[in-house]
Design a protein around this motif. Structure first.
Motif, PDB file in Angstrom:
ATOM      1  N   ASN A   1     -11.159   2.072  -6.207  1.00  0.00           N
ATOM      2  CA  ASN A   1     -10.765   3.432  -5.885  1.00  0.00           C
ATOM      3  C   ASN A   1     -11.548   4.378  -6.784  1.00  0.00           C
ATOM      4  O   ASN A   1     -11.329   4.442  -7.997  1.00  0.00           O
ATOM      5  CB  ASN A   1      -9.256   3.600  -6.115  1.00  0.00           C
TER       6      ASN A   1
ATOM      7  N   TYR B   1      -9.593   6.802  -8.957  1.00  0.00           N
ATOM      8  CA  TYR B   1      -8.639   6.259  -9.924  1.00  0.00           C
ATOM      9  C   TYR B   1      -8.900   6.786 -11.329  1.00  0.00           C
ATOM     10  O   TYR B   1     -10.036   6.820 -11.801  1.00  0.00           O
ATOM     11  CB  TYR B   1      -8.702   4.733  -9.932  1.00  0.00           C
TER      12      TYR B   1
ATOM     13  N   GLU C   1      -1.906   6.594   0.897  1.00  0.00           N
ATOM     14  CA  GLU C   1      -3.353   6.815   0.771  1.00  0.00           C
ATOM     15  C   GLU C   1      -4.129   5.505   0.826  1.00  0.00           C
ATOM     16  O   GLU C   1      -5.311   5.472   0.496  1.00  0.00           O
ATOM     17  CB  GLU C   1      -3.668   7.548  -0.540  1.00  0.00           C
TER      18      GLU C   1
ATOM     19  N   LEU D   1       0.830  -1.209   0.000  1.00  0.00           N
ATOM     20  CA  LEU D   1       0.000   0.000   0.000  1.00  0.00           C
ATOM     21  C   LEU D   1       0.860   1.252   0.000  1.00  0.00           C
ATOM     22  O   LEU D   1       1.963   1.261   0.538  1.00  0.00           O
ATOM     23  CB  LEU D   1      -0.890   0.011   1.244  1.00  0.00           C
TER      24      LEU D   1
ATOM     25  N   GLU E   1      -3.870   3.084  -1.136  1.00  0.00           N
ATOM     26  CA  GLU E   1      -4.085   2.550  -2.466  1.00  0.00           C
ATOM     27  C   GLU E   1      -3.178   1.329  -2.630  1.00  0.00           C
ATOM     28  O   GLU E   1      -2.034   1.330  -2.177  1.00  0.00           O
ATOM     29  CB  GLU E   1      -3.754   3.592  -3.530  1.00  0.00           C
TER      30      GLU E   1
ATOM     31  N   GLN F   1      -3.007   1.421  -7.817  1.00  0.00           N
ATOM     32  CA  GLN F   1      -3.885   2.506  -7.365  1.00  0.00           C
ATOM     33  C   GLN F   1      -5.338   2.354  -7.816  1.00  0.00           C
ATOM     34  O   GLN F   1      -6.172   3.188  -7.502  1.00  0.00           O
ATOM     35  CB  GLN F   1      -3.358   3.879  -7.797  1.00  0.00           C
ATOM     36  N   LYS F   2      -5.666   1.287  -8.544  1.00  0.00           N
ATOM     37  CA  LYS F   2      -7.041   1.088  -8.997  1.00  0.00           C
ATOM     38  C   LYS F   2      -7.946   0.635  -7.859  1.00  0.00           C
ATOM     39  O   LYS F   2      -9.160   0.802  -7.912  1.00  0.00           O
ATOM     40  CB  LYS F   2      -7.058   0.058 -10.134  1.00  0.00           C
ATOM     41  N   TYR F   3      -7.333   0.053  -6.813  1.00  0.00           N
ATOM     42  CA  TYR F   3      -8.081  -0.427  -5.652  1.00  0.00           C
ATOM     43  C   TYR F   3      -7.478   0.144  -4.384  1.00  0.00           C
ATOM     44  O   TYR F   3      -6.298   0.495  -4.343  1.00  0.00           O
ATOM     45  CB  TYR F   3      -8.048  -1.963  -5.592  1.00  0.00           C
ATOM     46  N   LYS F   4      -8.317   0.244  -3.357  1.00  0.00           N
ATOM     47  CA  LYS F   4      -7.877   0.740  -2.053  1.00  0.00           C
ATOM     48  C   LYS F   4      -8.246  -0.276  -0.982  1.00  0.00           C
ATOM     49  O   LYS F   4      -9.121  -1.110  -1.184  1.00  0.00           O
ATOM     50  CB  LYS F   4      -8.568   2.074  -1.713  1.00  0.00           C
TER      51      LYS F   4
END
Length: 96
Positions: free
Chosen positions: A53, A56, A8, A5, A10, A41-44
């Motif tokens: 996200n 994103y 943020e 991670l 992400e 960074q597409k998912y958090k």
């Protein structure tokens, strides 16, 4: 599974087997498409769960444009000269 991670929360990367430096253990549900369509960074990770996200934006990827050097031009010139010379020799051989 371990998640890597950023600040943020992400998800920048993940590993399914083994471990990663600074990886966070995760054994919760995996959203549809996470494994197949993963991009950094597409998912958090929110409240211990992987979610899409909403902030994103697919990064714009500009392919590198090659820059030709003076040496590239010289090489091309000599290559063309060699091909022309080879063609002339072939023509001379077929005429005689």
């Amino acid at each position: 599974m371990q998640l890597i991670l950023n600040d943020e929360m992400e998800i920048m990367a993940y590993v399914k087997i083994g471990s990663a430096e600074n990886g966070v253990d995760y054994d919760g549900p995996i959203p549809d498409g996470f494994l197949a369509d993963f991009e950094p960074q597409k998912y958090k990770l929110i409240a211990g769960v992987i979610v899409s996200n909403t902030d994103y934006v697919t990064p714009e990827i500009n392919p590198p444009t090659p820059t030709l050097t003076q040496q590239d031009g010289i090489n091309a010139h000599f290559f063309k000269m060699a091909l022309d010379f080879k063609k002339q020799l072939k023509e001379m051989g077929s005429n005689g």
